[in-house]
Design an enzyme around this catalytic site. Structure first.
Site, PDB file in Angstrom:
ATOM      1  CD  GLU A 118      -2.448   1.243   2.848  1.00  0.00           C
ATOM      2  OE1 GLU A 118      -2.888   0.337   3.314  1.00  0.00           O
ATOM      3  OE2 GLU A 118      -2.722   2.421   3.035  1.00  0.00           O
ATOM      4  NE  ARG A 144       1.028   9.162   5.543  1.00  0.00           N
ATOM      5  CZ  ARG A 144       0.641   8.178   6.009  1.00  0.00           C
ATOM      6  NH1 ARG A 144      -0.601   7.861   5.902  1.00  0.00           N
ATOM      7  NH2 ARG A 144       1.535   7.204   6.419  1.00  0.00           N
ATOM      8  CB  THR A 199      -3.072   8.444   2.885  1.00  0.00           C
ATOM      9  OG1 THR A 199      -2.302   7.724   3.437  1.00  0.00           O
ATOM     10  CG2 THR A 199      -3.240   9.685   3.538  1.00  0.00           C
ATOM     11  CE  LYS A 255      -5.945   2.814   7.716  1.00  0.00           C
ATOM     12  NZ  LYS A 255      -5.005   3.356   6.800  1.00  0.00           N
TER      13      LYS A 255
HETATM   14  C1  3PG Z   1      -1.252   4.383   7.413  1.00  0.00           C
HETATM   15  O1  3PG Z   1      -1.051   4.864   6.805  1.00  0.00           O
HETATM   16  O2  3PG Z   1      -2.279   3.616   7.413  1.00  0.00           O
HETATM   17  C2  3PG Z   1      -1.096   4.600   8.916  1.00  0.00           C
HETATM   18  O3  3PG Z   1      -0.186   5.742   9.213  1.00  0.00           O
HETATM   19  C3  3PG Z   1      -0.034   3.229   9.075  1.00  0.00           C
HETATM   20  O4  3PG Z   1       0.296   3.421  10.659  1.00  0.00           O
HETATM   21  P1  3PG Z   1       1.707   2.932  11.417  1.00  0.00           P
HETATM   22  O5  3PG Z   1       2.738   3.911  11.133  1.00  0.00           O
HETATM   23  O6  3PG Z   1       1.390   2.931  12.812  1.00  0.00           O
HETATM   24  O7  3PG Z   1       1.893   1.534  11.027  1.00  0.00           O
END
Ligand code: 3PG
Length: 211
Positions: free
Chosen positions: A43, A47, A70, A130
């Site tokens: 994934e 960002r 995101t 999710k």
């Molecule tokens: C995401 O982008 O789904 C989360 O920010 C991932 O969270 P983590 O960095 O705590 O794994």
């Protein structure tokens, strides 16, 4: 051979590495590292400025199912799918984004944080959500409680998942998969520390297979 759908591969692997690509993008090395570790989905979060280029490169790698994370708007969904993303993940539930994905037959995993939001997702014809941010929302116990009242729903807890709590999450029947950045943190990708990424992927896969 029929290529597996995104949800099939996610359900098979049960671990989705969430990545934030930087500069240099390093996608070929990253994908190879994940394959060596036994993982075949990724994934790529929208960002960073390099995200769409990273999706394009990753989408050209054989046998990899690449998704965009995101996803906050229809425009982002369109751009990500145009670049080759085969599934979409969002931190929340946006009816416009979900509607676009459904109309275009693109698998989408929207974020939810409450049972009501999960019910809205189910009402939109979705069966995979999710839970975000999972650890802050109570972790595996929260997923267990949600799953108990929503038997047709599969949940992908994300946010604070690491090797330490992976067993707790994967042991919950409602958990279809977990997501997280711990396997391939941004610094390791940019610096080409692929052996570390493979090591973390292998450890996670071994744990998952031991359950
Ligand atoms: C995401 O982008 O789904 C989360 O920010 C991932 O969270 P983590 O960095 O705590 O794994």
């Amino acid at each position: 051979m029929v290529e597996p759908g995104a949800f099939d591969r996610i359900a098979q692997d049960r671990i989705v590495p969430v990545v934030i690509p930087g500069e240099p993008i390093q996608m070929e090395g990253l994908v190879e590292a994940l394959f060596l570790g036994g993982l075949g989905t990724i994934e790529i979060t929208l960002r960073s400025e390099t995200a769409i280029d990273a999706i394009s490169i990753a989408a050209k790698q054989n046998n990899l199912i690449v998704g965009a994370g995101t996803v906050l708007s229809v425009e982002q969904a369109e751009n990500a799918v145009g670049a080759g993303a085969r599934f979409l993940v969002s931190p929340g539930f946006d009816p416009a984004v979900v509607g676009w994905a459904k109309r275009n037959d693109v698998p989408i995993i929207p974020g939810i944080a409450t049972v009501s939001e999960a019910m809205r997702a189910i009402g939109s014809g979705l069966h995979f959500v999710k839970l975000f941010p999972a650890e802050q929302l109570g972790g595996a116990k929260t997923v267990q409680a949600m799953g108990a009242v929503l038997p047709d729903l599969k949940i992908m807890p994300t946010g604070g998942v690491t090797l330490k709590n992976l067993t707790d999450y994967l042991s919950v029947p409602a958990v279809g998969a977990v997501g997280g950045t711990w396997i391939a943190p941004a610094d390791d990708i940019v610096n080409g520390h692929f052996a570390k990424i493979t090591e973390r992927a292998k450890a996670a896969v071994a744990l998952s297979l031991s359950l």
